[in-house]
Scaffold this motif. Structure first.
Motif, PDB file in Angstrom:
ATOM      1  N   ARG A  33       0.762  -1.392   0.096  1.00 26.57           N
ATOM      2  CA  ARG A  33       0.053  -0.048   0.048  1.00 26.57           C
ATOM      3  C   ARG A  33       0.789   1.216  -0.077  1.00 26.57           C
ATOM      4  O   ARG A  33       0.593   2.266  -0.763  1.00 26.57           O
ATOM      5  N   ALA A  34       1.955   1.248   0.721  1.00 28.57           N
ATOM      6  CA  ALA A  34       2.915   2.277   0.930  1.00 28.57           C
ATOM      7  C   ALA A  34       3.491   2.526  -0.571  1.00 28.57           C
ATOM      8  O   ALA A  34       3.738   3.673  -1.206  1.00 28.57           O
ATOM      9  N   THR A  35       3.670   1.425  -1.155  1.00 33.27           N
ATOM     10  CA  THR A  35       4.347   1.398  -2.638  1.00 33.27           C
ATOM     11  C   THR A  35       3.221   2.264  -3.668  1.00 33.27           C
ATOM     12  O   THR A  35       3.550   2.858  -4.628  1.00 33.27           O
ATOM     13  N   LEU A  36       2.154   1.535  -3.222  1.00 33.99           N
ATOM     14  CA  LEU A  36       1.052   2.066  -4.506  1.00 33.99           C
ATOM     15  C   LEU A  36       0.720   3.345  -4.494  1.00 33.99           C
ATOM     16  O   LEU A  36       0.797   4.028  -5.606  1.00 33.99           O
ATOM     17  N   ILE A  37       0.493   3.902  -3.254  1.00 30.57           N
ATOM     18  CA  ILE A  37       0.256   5.464  -3.125  1.00 30.57           C
ATOM     19  C   ILE A  37       1.330   6.358  -3.717  1.00 30.57           C
ATOM     20  O   ILE A  37       1.244   7.268  -4.194  1.00 30.57           O
ATOM     21  N   SER A  38       2.728   5.962  -3.442  1.00 25.77           N
ATOM     22  CA  SER A  38       3.817   6.480  -3.877  1.00 25.77           C
ATOM     23  C   SER A  38       3.689   6.412  -5.410  1.00 25.77           C
ATOM     24  O   SER A  38       4.185   7.546  -6.104  1.00 25.77           O
ATOM     25  N   LEU A  39       3.387   5.401  -6.063  1.00 28.56           N
ATOM     26  CA  LEU A  39       3.446   5.413  -7.287  1.00 28.56           C
ATOM     27  C   LEU A  39       2.161   6.189  -7.957  1.00 28.56           C
ATOM     28  O   LEU A  39       2.507   6.995  -9.148  1.00 28.56           O
ATOM     29  N   ILE A  40       1.056   6.154  -7.351  1.00 29.62           N
ATOM     30  CA  ILE A  40      -0.029   6.808  -7.580  1.00 29.62           C
ATOM     31  C   ILE A  40       0.327   8.268  -7.791  1.00 29.62           C
ATOM     32  O   ILE A  40       0.015   9.105  -8.592  1.00 29.62           O
ATOM     33  N   ILE A  41       1.005   8.927  -6.703  1.00 27.64           N
ATOM     34  CA  ILE A  41       1.441  10.497  -6.558  1.00 27.64           C
ATOM     35  C   ILE A  41       2.467  10.727  -7.696  1.00 27.64           C
ATOM     36  O   ILE A  41       2.214  11.867  -8.456  1.00 27.64           O
ATOM     37  N   VAL A  42       3.301   9.827  -8.011  1.00 32.06           N
ATOM     38  CA  VAL A  42       4.335  10.279  -9.196  1.00 32.06           C
ATOM     39  C   VAL A  42       3.659  10.267 -10.295  1.00 32.06           C
ATOM     40  O   VAL A  42       3.875  10.916 -11.275  1.00 32.06           O
ATOM     41  N   ILE A  43       2.796   9.445 -10.621  1.00 28.98           N
ATOM     42  CA  ILE A  43       1.966   9.327 -11.849  1.00 28.98           C
ATOM     43  C   ILE A  43       1.061  10.658 -12.143  1.00 28.98           C
ATOM     44  O   ILE A  43       1.130  11.157 -13.306  1.00 28.98           O
ATOM     45  N   ILE A  44       0.534  10.955 -10.985  1.00 29.66           N
ATOM     46  CA  ILE A  44      -0.265  11.987 -11.044  1.00 29.66           C
ATOM     47  C   ILE A  44       0.752  13.467 -11.465  1.00 29.66           C
ATOM     48  O   ILE A  44       0.655  14.303 -12.194  1.00 29.66           O
ATOM     49  N   GLY A  45       2.060  13.357 -10.625  1.00 36.85           N
ATOM     50  CA  GLY A  45       2.961  14.432 -11.111  1.00 36.85           C
ATOM     51  C   GLY A  45       3.356  14.425 -12.545  1.00 36.85           C
ATOM     52  O   GLY A  45       3.591  15.399 -13.053  1.00 36.85           O
ATOM     53  N   VAL A  46       3.765  13.256 -13.090  1.00 39.68           N
ATOM     54  CA  VAL A  46       3.903  13.026 -14.477  1.00 39.68           C
ATOM     55  C   VAL A  46       2.721  13.586 -15.382  1.00 39.68           C
ATOM     56  O   VAL A  46       3.017  14.340 -16.335  1.00 39.68           O
ATOM     57  N   MET A  47       1.387  13.407 -14.892  1.00 39.27           N
ATOM     58  CA  MET A  47       0.263  13.874 -15.837  1.00 39.27           C
ATOM     59  C   MET A  47       0.191  15.503 -15.611  1.00 39.27           C
ATOM     60  O   MET A  47       0.171  16.183 -16.386  1.00 39.27           O
ATOM     61  N   TRP A  48       0.711  16.165 -14.301  1.00 37.13           N
ATOM     62  CA  TRP A  48       0.920  17.528 -14.445  1.00 37.13           C
ATOM     63  C   TRP A  48       2.217  18.022 -14.976  1.00 37.13           C
ATOM     64  O   TRP A  48       1.967  19.190 -15.519  1.00 37.13           O
ATOM     65  N   SER A  49       3.104  17.697 -15.153  1.00 36.25           N
ATOM     66  CA  SER A  49       4.264  17.831 -15.918  1.00 36.25           C
ATOM     67  C   SER A  49       4.001  17.948 -17.462  1.00 36.25           C
ATOM     68  O   SER A  49       4.299  19.099 -18.011  1.00 36.25           O
ATOM     69  N   PHE A  50       3.055  17.003 -17.802  1.00 31.21           N
ATOM     70  CA  PHE A  50       2.681  17.003 -19.347  1.00 31.21           C
ATOM     71  C   PHE A  50       1.910  18.362 -19.579  1.00 31.21           C
ATOM     72  O   PHE A  50       2.018  19.041 -20.505  1.00 31.21           O
TER      73      PHE A  50
END
Length: 812
Positions: A260-277
């Motif tokens: 669960r800690a891994t999952l939320i961390s990956l979700i956060i950076v995926i949102i960050g990737v979406m924001w960067s685009f």
């Protein structure tokens, strides 16, 4: 700075972060809704993302180099509009293959994106028309006879032996290589239409020919190279993002052993990737070889933030097993520290904004904004996520006390405690070796240096470099300062002498200009006898030049228009240069310049030497000249933050030295490994410094906290610092090391070098901050521990004690 002093101190106080913690935990649904809304809005900007259609221009728009290049484009249009297709296979001059070649070239010439095709099958030769006193263009090939092998043999002989005008343009007489020249419409060269034409029309035609004839063709030229290079950049964005998510997620799971800690961390950076685009689309910036790295940087930098915050949450929960209290104190205790460390990282990338170069400015703006965005996402989402799920289990907390970490930290502590002399000795040796290596560094000003070398189009570039001396155009524009001055025989003779100098330079191809056309005119006047391929004499000029001037004005057939402007005042000489890392470009230009100044003295004439390779080489030199100033700016920004936080000049020195040594070591390694300084590797130093200094600030902040806890006992405080800061420094450095190593999967040499060198520098930086930094603190402990200078900072970056937090909570 004084004006900002009180507001900044208030904003970064414990009470401020206590307030932030309450706002986050009491407005969870609202914050999630806001993050979702922002994500949707930025995702809507993806449609505005633009992929670059040109090479990087590293020079300011108002620089003379760019001014000269733009003057050339104003007179003759985009110079990089030539695509060449070639083969060395002798079967080309057989009926079946020649027919397929002719059909391919005929189809290509009919495309609206193509301005002109010059090929053996449609080649025009000059013939004299005495009755009209002009030259006419006649077809070299009679298509009704191409079914006969003897006729094709005759055409081949005619081409190689009697048409010197086309040597170097369409054939290599020594090796027998034959090529066609495809001139694209100059209006589409820097647009998306060029990409669509090359990928959807030209390449399919080439593949069709190869399938029919079983002959391999070579294709190149700036439009072709640009298109496939840009396609590779786009293809690799997904590769980097996927690999970064996989590697950093795997490392994260190994550290925490929590899905669960891994999952939320990956979700956060995926949102960050979406924001960067979304930021790229919102700001209207092109996706270049640099801005394409930003989404991956968000992952690589975001995961360490997640590690730091989740690790602190687990530490707090292990103390009192109160989830709500632990989540609140994660924000309260780490708020200032995480803000300032992310700010220094953002500053490291923001230094590129000061380069006065659009490519780097855009990279600096987007990357620095994206870094602060991923920081905010981590601070908001992690506490909210863990507030909704159950408390950590015992197995989730085991990472706080792992044997391998304890062994590593024990080795570090023993080294600092008992081997400071050895530490300083090794540091001095590494410094000397690094400085020696720096003197061996070479500079590359090559357009092709960073291109993907494992691709077929790069192999084609090498083919054309060998057979036709390259595909990169070097342009010389001569301003005669008077209309129709180019066609004066005296001017043509000067140009011919300059072309002889160009021909004698091994790295350059045979030059193309109006001189060759006038020589060809004389040959045509004397019944196409190749012995007369030379400039006319004074006696011949009147009637031969009149024939040339009366040549057809059909835009598809007028060969002169490409080399003389409409007024006859400006002449153009085009040659192609072998890439060779750009190392000889400056010497070549100096040789041409020396001869040009002699033949075309100022102010009677003006000679401009330009072209993409020349501009790029000068751009690299410009970037190198700004490297030192950019690094100094990074040092000043970081030093300023340290000075504000600690009010100590000595602390500034202590924070800079451990981060300067890894940069020198990396630069030295580049010299020893023959890795040149080029636009991509220049970025290493600013990026690595901005990331590495985070560990320094984290260590010093924790050290000052330990001083207050341990009654200002220096040694005890330094070694106590390792128990907390040392582990987080190790975790984050490992993630950054493997995260930047992802870029080594690239097929671009520059991206590989960037990823590898940053990863290596960060590894050196981790060791330097864990070994050299505490050694320096111990050696300078008497002055660094001064209460007036060190213990009362302007900004309180360190983690507050439980007692301080309790006091704030009770007060509120």
């Amino acid at each position: 700075m004084l004006v900002l002093y009180l507001p900044m101190k208030k904003l970064l106080s414990i009470g401020f972060w206590e307030l932030i913690a309450r706002i986050i935990l009491r407005n969870r649904i609202l914050i999630i809704s806001i993050v979702t809304l922002i994500t949707i809005l930025l995702a809507s900007q993806w449609k505005n993302i633009i992929f670059t259609q040109t090479e990087a221009n590293l020079i300011p728009a108002d620089d003379k180099v760019n001014v000269d290049y733009n003057n050339f484009l104003d007179k003759f249009g985009e110079e990089g509009n030539l695509i060449v297709i070639a083969t060395k296979d002798p079967k080309l001059f057989t009926p079946k293959v020649f027919k397929a070649w002719s059909e391919m070239m005929s189809t290509i010439s009919k495309h609206k994106e193509v301005d002109l095709v010059i090929s053996v099958d449609n080649l025009k030769v000059l013939t004299k028309n005495d009755s009209l006193e002009k030259f006419a263009l006649k077809n070299l090939v009679d298509k009704s006879k191409v079914e006969k092998q003897n006729y094709l043999n005759q055409i081949k002989s005619e081409l190689l032996n009697n048409l010197p005008f086309y040597e170097g343009l369409l054939f290599n007489k020594k090796t027998g290589s034959i090529r066609s020249a495809i001139y694209l419409d100059k209006k589409i060269v820097n647009t998306k239409a060029r990409k669509e034409y090359v990928l959807n029309s030209l390449i399919p035609e080439i593949e069709k020919f190869e399938n029919e004839t079983k002959i391999d063709l070579r294709a190149s030229g700036m439009p072709y190279i640009r298109t496939l290079n840009a396609k590779t950049i786009i293809d690799e964005i997904g590769l980097f993002i996927g690999a970064a998510l996989l590697i950093t997620g795997l490392i994260f799971f190994i550290f925490f052993r929590s899905f669960r800690a891994t999952l939320i961390s990956l979700i956060i950076v995926i949102i960050g990737v979406m924001w960067s685009f979304g930021l790229l689309g919102l700001l209207g910036y092109e996706v270049t070889v640099l801005t394409a790295l930003v989404p991956t940087l968000v992952i690589v930098i975001g995961i360490p933030n997640c590690i730091f915050l989740i690790n602190k949450y687990h530490q707090e929960f292990a103390k009192h097993a109160n989830k709500a209290k632990a989540l609140q104190r994660v924000i309260t205790k780490t708020g200032t520290a995480t803000f300032m460390t992310n700010l220094t990282t953002a500053f490291g990338f923001a230094t590129f904004i000061g380069t006065n170069n659009d490519l780097l400015i855009e990279f600096g703006i987007v990357s620095s904004i994206a870094i602060m965005c991923i920081y905010l996402l981590c601070v908001f989402i992690i506490p909210i996520f863990f507030s909704f799920i159950s408390s950590p289990l015992n197995r989730h907390l085991l990472h706080l006390n792992r044997d391998y970490l304890n062994s590593f930290m024990k080795w570090i502590v023993n080294t600092v405690k008992y081997k400071k002399v050895e530490v300083y000795s090794v540091a001095v040796v590494l410094l000397i070796v690094g400085l020696i290596g720096i003197h061996k560094i070479k500079i590359s000003g090559s357009i092709l240096e960073d291109m993907p070398k494992k691709t077929s189009f790069f192999n084609d570039i090498l083919f054309f470099e060998k057979e036709f001396n390259g595909v990169l155009p070097l342009e010389i524009m001569i301003d005669t300062k008077r209309k129709k001055g180019v066609m004066k025989l005296s001017t043509l003779k000067r140009m011919d002498e300059l072309e002889e100098t160009i021909t004698d330079i091994p790295e350059l191809s045979k030059p193309l200009s109006v001189v060759s056309l006038i020589k060809y005119s004389k040959q045509a006047y004397y019944n196409n006898n190749p012995e007369f391929f030379e400039l006319p004499t004074a006696q011949e000029q009147s009637f031969i030049l009149s024939y040339a001037k009366n040549a057809t004005q059909n835009s598809k057939e007028n060969l002169m228009k490409s080399y003389v402007d409409s007024t006859g005042q400006y002449a153009r000489i085009t040659t192609f240069i072998k890439d060779e890392n750009g190392k000889n470009m400056e010497a070549i230009e100096e040789q041409i310049r020396a001869k040009a100044n002699k033949l075309f003295p100022s102010p009677r004439y003006e000679v401009i030497i330009t072209g993409k390779p020349s501009v790029f080489q000068k751009g690299t030199k410009y970037l190198l000249d700004n490297l030192v100033s950019s690094l100094i700016l990074a040092f000043l920004l970081t030093g300023g933050l340290v000075a504000i936080m600690f009010r100590s000049f000595k602390m500034v020195i202590v924070s800079i030295v451990p981060n300067l040594l890894p940069l020198i070591m990396t630069a030295g390694l580049m010299g020893f490994l023959n890795i040149p300084l080029k636009p991509s590797t220049i970025l290493v130093f600013g990026i690595a410094f901005g990331l590495s200094v985070d560990d320094t600030l984290r260590f010093l902040a924790q050290y000052r906290l330990e001083l207050s806890r341990n009654e200002w006992k220096i040694k005890k405080s330094v070694f106590a610092t390792f128990d907390d800061a040392g582990i987080s420094m190790f975790y984050t450095s490992i993630v950054l090391f493997f995260g930047f190593s992802v870029f080594m999967l690239s097929s671009f040499g520059g991206t590989v070098a960037l990823g590898g060198l940053v990863a290596l520098t960060l590894f050196f930086g981790m060791l330097s901050n864990l070994v050299l930094l505490p050694s320096l603190v111990l050696s300078l402990n008497r002055t660094l521990a001064n209460e007036q200078e060190f213990i009362k900072p302007t900004i309180d970056i360190l983690e507050p004690t439980d007692e301080e937090v309790d006091a704030i909570e009770k007060k509120d």
